[in-house]
Scaffold this motif. Structure first.
Motif, short mmCIF file in Angstrom:
data_model
loop_
_atom_site.label_atom_id
_atom_site.label_comp_id
_atom_site.label_asym_id
_atom_site.label_seq_id
_atom_site.Cartn_x
_atom_site.Cartn_y
_atom_site.Cartn_z
N ARG A 214 35.56 -5.70 -7.01
CA ARG A 214 34.75 -6.13 -5.87
C ARG A 214 33.42 -5.39 -5.84
O ARG A 214 32.36 -5.98 -5.64
N ASP A 215 33.48 -4.07 -6.06
CA ASP A 215 32.25 -3.28 -6.07
C ASP A 215 31.36 -3.63 -7.27
O ASP A 215 30.14 -3.65 -7.17
N PHE A 216 32.00 -3.89 -8.41
CA PHE A 216 31.24 -4.28 -9.59
C PHE A 216 30.51 -5.60 -9.33
O PHE A 216 29.33 -5.76 -9.70
N LYS A 217 31.18 -6.53 -8.67
CA LYS A 217 30.57 -7.81 -8.33
C LYS A 217 29.40 -7.61 -7.38
O LYS A 217 28.36 -8.28 -7.50
N LYS A 218 29.54 -6.68 -6.42
CA LYS A 218 28.44 -6.38 -5.49
C LYS A 218 27.22 -5.85 -6.25
O LYS A 218 26.09 -6.22 -5.94
N GLY A 219 27.47 -4.98 -7.22
CA GLY A 219 26.37 -4.46 -8.01
C GLY A 219 25.67 -5.55 -8.81
O GLY A 219 24.44 -5.59 -8.90
N PHE A 220 26.47 -6.47 -9.36
CA PHE A 220 25.91 -7.58 -10.12
C PHE A 220 25.06 -8.48 -9.22
O PHE A 220 23.96 -8.89 -9.58
N SER A 221 25.57 -8.76 -8.02
CA SER A 221 24.84 -9.60 -7.06
C SER A 221 23.56 -8.91 -6.61
O SER A 221 22.52 -9.56 -6.41
N TYR A 222 23.62 -7.58 -6.45
CA TYR A 222 22.44 -6.81 -6.03
C TYR A 222 21.32 -6.94 -7.07
O TYR A 222 20.15 -7.13 -6.72
N VAL A 223 21.69 -6.86 -8.35
CA VAL A 223 20.69 -6.99 -9.42
C VAL A 223 20.10 -8.40 -9.45
O VAL A 223 18.88 -8.57 -9.56
N LEU A 224 20.95 -9.41 -9.32
CA LEU A 224 20.47 -10.79 -9.36
C LEU A 224 19.53 -11.11 -8.20
O LEU A 224 18.61 -11.92 -8.34
N SER A 225 19.76 -10.48 -7.05
CA SER A 225 18.94 -10.76 -5.88
C SER A 225 17.60 -10.04 -5.91
O SER A 225 16.70 -10.36 -5.13
N ASN A 226 17.44 -9.08 -6.82
CA ASN A 226 16.20 -8.32 -6.95
C ASN A 226 15.49 -8.76 -8.23
O ASN A 226 15.83 -8.33 -9.33
N LYS A 227 14.52 -9.66 -8.10
CA LYS A 227 13.88 -10.27 -9.27
C LYS A 227 13.22 -9.23 -10.18
O LYS A 227 13.31 -9.32 -11.41
N LEU A 228 12.56 -8.25 -9.57
CA LEU A 228 11.89 -7.22 -10.37
C LEU A 228 12.89 -6.42 -11.17
O LEU A 228 12.73 -6.20 -12.38
N LEU A 229 13.96 -5.99 -10.50
CA LEU A 229 14.99 -5.20 -11.17
C LEU A 229 15.66 -6.03 -12.26
O LEU A 229 15.90 -5.54 -13.37
#
Length: 426
Positions: A214-229
């Motif tokens: 679940r936490d890994f998925k949150k990290g993946f979603s966080y990266v996808l939502s940040n275009k620059l990152l």
């Protein structure tokens, strides 16, 4: 230089810096000595040198979903300390494996030791982000780049010297001692709870597989939502190809093209020239970082480094090769300091471990695929010149891509930050 001196007034950073320096120096000496041991003992089988590099990269594929979550949920200081102590024990086991002489056992120990060390850097980076001010991030990145250049200058030379004087066992013993010193330094470092446990305390029995994924998925979603990152992270796949190639290219071009009879001695010269280039480049990049947009530094550095890496395949004269390689090395700190100073500014401290946990496997996948490709194709169907063309081309292509995309994304990110600040101020 004043900023470098000022950052060392932070005693916690100083101890973490020294721990990282000691550990990396020992690892550089141990790995260099082991590579020359393999090339001496199995000179007709260069595949062993490539397999050794694979044993340092493949473990990431087995633990990538764990390292970032643990770095964000478990005490980061304890993770780094345990990694060092276990690494010291496995280094002693490696000495025994080499003495026995059974290569599958040797590679298995290398695999385990590398797997344990993959947990170290996300936790350490998270702690450093927590103990420094935002304005110190670029300075810390410049300092780390200076240290890296010192490894390039003296690491390989010290590794060869240790191998010649103390043998493979003595060199790996130095590696073992470096792990122990690093562990003791980190143990005595005062780190705030916020930096060690950004998401609050958790017990190990709470970290079940469901929570980890679940936490890994949150990290993946966080990266996808940040275009620059997300755009910056795309480049790390290509950087893995570059790292994989550079891990064996200098030794291979010396042994199989430029200096077959004296490649050991010239490997020290190559390390020295490359290190001098990176050292000078680090000073230049540190000064430019205060005056130039970081995305311009990154893009220009990639294009210059890539172009001259490809050109390094042309010379048949070793001194001309060294001159071209020097210019490539001079440009690399523009990239490393730019990214190193930018990342902590755009990543939420609570997500740093998970972001690092995504970057590392992406980098290692391409790193491992590159080494596997080299192991099967060199020298049968792939020339050493082709390796330099591929690596140089990858760097230049990413540089051009970043030159086009990053300025716009950086402006959008800055506008978003200003809007949020304005809303909070209302």
């Amino acid at each position: 230089m004043k900023k470098f001196a000022g950052i060392f007034q932070n005693r916690s950073f100083t101890k973490l810096f020294l721990a990282n320096f000691t550990s990396q120096m020992g690892s550089t000496i141990g790995l260099t000595a082991f590579m020359f041991y393999l090339l001496d003992r199995f000179s007709s089988q260069p595949v062993y040198a490539t397999i050794t590099e694979l044993m340092y990269s493949l473990p990431m594929l087995a633990v990538f979903f764990l390292i970032g979550v643990l770095a964000d949920r478990v005490d980061r200081q304890k993770i780094t300390v345990y990694c060092d102590w276990i690494g010291a024990g496995l280094s002693l086991m490696l000495i025994g494996a080499i003495y026995i002489g059974w290569m599958p056992f040797v590679f298995a120990v290398l695999f385990l030791r590398s797997g344990v060390q993959k947990f170290f850097f996300p936790a350490e980076h998270g702690m450093i982000q927590g103990i420094l001010k935002k304005e110190d991030y670029t300075t810390a990145a410049g300092l780390n780049q200076l240290v890296m250049s010192l490894f390039m200058l003296f690491g390989n030379g010290l590794g060869v010297l240790a191998y010649w004087t103390a043998g493979i066992y003595g060199a790996i013993l130095v590696d073992t001692i470096s792990f122990i010193i690093s562990a003791l330094l980190i143990q005595t470092t005062v780190v705030s709870e916020e930096a060690r446990l950004p998401n609050g305390p958790h017990k190990l029995n709470e970290l079940n597989l469901r929570m980890v994924f679940r936490d890994f998925k949150k990290g993946f979603s966080y990266v996808l939502s940040n275009k620059l990152l997300f755009t910056l992270i795309i480049g790390f796949f290509v950087f893995g190809i570059v790292n994989g190639g550079f891990s064996v290219m200098p030794i291979f071009i010396l042994k199989y093209k430029l200096a077959p009879e004296s490649y050991e001695q010239y490997s020290i010269v190559v390390g020295f020239v490359f290190g001098i280039g990176v050292l000078l480049g680090s000073f230049i990049a540190s000064m430019l970082a205060q005056k130039v947009k970081l995305y311009y530094m990154i893009s220009v550095g990639l294009i210059i480094a890539g172009s001259f890496t490809a050109l390094a395949s042309i010379p048949d004269d070793i001194y001309l090769f060294l001159g071209v390689l020097f210019i490539s090395a001079l440009a690399l700190p523009l990239v490393n300091i730019g990214i190193g100073g930018w990342f902590p500014r755009i990543i939420d401290p609570k997500m740093m471990g998970r972001v690092q946990g995504l970057i590392s496997p992406l980098n290692m996948v391409s790193h491992s695929l590159t080494l596997t490709f080299i192991a099967y194709s060199f020298p049968a169907s792939l020339t050493i010149e082709m390796l330099y063309w591929v690596v140089g081309g990858c760097l230049a292509i990413v540089g051009i891509f970043y030159m086009i995309v990053l300025p716009k994304l950086a402006e959008e990110k800055a506008s978003l930050v200003e809007e949020n600040a304005a809303e909070q101020g209302v």
